[in-house]
Write a protein that holds these residues in place. Sequence first.
Motif, mmCIF file in Angstrom:
data_model
loop_
_atom_site.group_PDB
_atom_site.id
_atom_site.type_symbol
_atom_site.label_atom_id
_atom_site.label_comp_id
_atom_site.label_asym_id
_atom_site.label_seq_id
_atom_site.Cartn_x
_atom_site.Cartn_y
_atom_site.Cartn_z
ATOM 1 N N ARG A 184 0.213 -1.070 0.181
ATOM 2 C CA ARG A 184 -0.152 -0.160 -0.014
ATOM 3 C C ARG A 184 0.929 1.342 -0.276
ATOM 4 N N ARG A 185 1.619 1.088 0.781
ATOM 5 C CA ARG A 185 2.572 1.931 0.820
ATOM 6 C C ARG A 185 3.464 2.815 -0.300
ATOM 7 N N HIS A 186 4.270 2.057 -1.398
ATOM 8 C CA HIS A 186 4.634 1.689 -2.281
ATOM 9 C C HIS A 186 3.361 1.666 -3.934
ATOM 10 N N PRO A 187 3.314 2.322 -3.654
ATOM 11 C CA PRO A 187 1.934 2.247 -5.497
ATOM 12 C C PRO A 187 2.985 3.114 -6.165
ATOM 13 N N HIS A 188 4.076 3.575 -6.708
ATOM 14 C CA HIS A 188 5.011 3.845 -7.507
ATOM 15 C C HIS A 188 5.760 2.576 -7.654
ATOM 16 N N VAL A 189 5.725 1.092 -7.213
ATOM 17 C CA VAL A 189 6.358 0.074 -7.286
ATOM 18 C C VAL A 189 5.342 -0.777 -7.600
ATOM 19 N N PHE A 190 4.522 -1.019 -6.915
ATOM 20 C CA PHE A 190 3.636 -2.062 -6.914
ATOM 21 C C PHE A 190 2.457 -1.996 -7.878
ATOM 22 N N GLY A 191 2.326 -0.508 -7.789
ATOM 23 C CA GLY A 191 0.702 0.451 -8.748
ATOM 24 C C GLY A 191 0.876 0.362 -9.525
ATOM 25 N N GLU A 192 0.095 2.220 -9.711
ATOM 26 C CA GLU A 192 0.161 2.388 -10.908
ATOM 27 C C GLU A 192 0.739 3.889 -11.015
ATOM 28 N N ALA A 193 1.608 4.573 -9.800
ATOM 29 C CA ALA A 193 1.071 5.425 -9.848
ATOM 30 C C ALA A 193 2.809 5.314 -10.949
ATOM 31 N N GLU A 194 3.675 6.806 -10.709
ATOM 32 C CA GLU A 194 4.712 7.234 -11.827
ATOM 33 C C GLU A 194 5.965 7.056 -10.773
ATOM 34 N N ALA A 195 5.657 7.990 -10.200
ATOM 35 C CA ALA A 195 6.399 7.960 -8.775
ATOM 36 C C ALA A 195 6.033 7.945 -7.188
ATOM 37 N N ALA A 196 7.625 8.052 -6.492
ATOM 38 C CA ALA A 196 7.440 8.612 -5.238
ATOM 39 C C ALA A 196 6.447 9.325 -4.305
ATOM 40 N N ASP A 197 5.169 9.453 -3.967
ATOM 41 C CA ASP A 197 4.926 10.373 -3.050
ATOM 42 C C ASP A 197 5.509 11.478 -1.763
ATOM 43 N N PRO A 198 6.027 12.245 -2.070
ATOM 44 C CA PRO A 198 7.020 12.372 -1.096
ATOM 45 C C PRO A 198 6.139 13.277 -0.132
ATOM 46 N N ALA A 199 5.483 13.695 0.197
ATOM 47 C CA ALA A 199 3.638 13.477 0.558
ATOM 48 C C ALA A 199 4.341 12.994 1.836
#
Length: 262
Positions: free
Chosen positions: A100-115
């Motif tokens: 859940r905390r790494h959607p940029h790795v395991f999901g569809e997000a393109e980059a890590a959210d620094p938020a």
Amino acid sequence: MAEPTPPDAALLRLLAIMARLRAPDGCPWDQVQDFASIAPYTIEEAHEVADAIARDDRAALVDELGDLLLQTVYHARMAEERGWFNFADVATAISDKMVRRHPHVFGEAEAADPALWEAQKAAERGARAETGTLAGIPLALPALVRAEKLTKRAARVGFDWPDAEAVLDKLDEEVAELRAELPGADPLRLADEVGDILFVVANLARKLKLDPEACLRGANQKFTNRFNYVEQALAITGKTPADSTLDEMEAGWAAAKRAEAR
């Protein structure tokens, strides 16, 4: 070179060992432990991992990570006995959280959210060429915890106060020494004397069979609760601590103590 043991086989062996220790015909010490009694060991093992890392000791890190893993297995086993959850649930929960905390790795997000036990421990210290009565007590431990452990270790060879009364006498002596240093106000001397007082207080807790860190955590929480009460009481009158007198805050503090006694 021998083939490494598969992680699943090694973990299953550890889980089986813990179940055996907790069994009715297992280890008497392990059988009577609960979450509260094991928690201090969990904290200690985490600090020992940090100590091995700080010393860049790879061999020790393997050993200490194993000790820390055992703590998770221990808590999970006790929870399974109560029908709460088991080790697989723990592993699943953290796996799900990491995904859940790494959607940029395991999901569809393109980059890590620094938020043992002390003898065994002594043997292990000897194998690491750590000699001396006080060897192996991690520098990374909280200072109060380390103070308690240092003198507990020294007490095993007879270097100890006879009872709590003797420690209190020593505390009176150290307080008197601090008072004598106040007129000069030398920061180094004051720090030295305050350190002596804290060290003696840690040992007073030990002689009374109390955990000094737990005692201080309790005092911290008590202070927090009371001060929050003071702030809330002042807020009712439209004031804050910053624009209140000490007498007003002391009145709120006394009220907080009365509320605790109800």
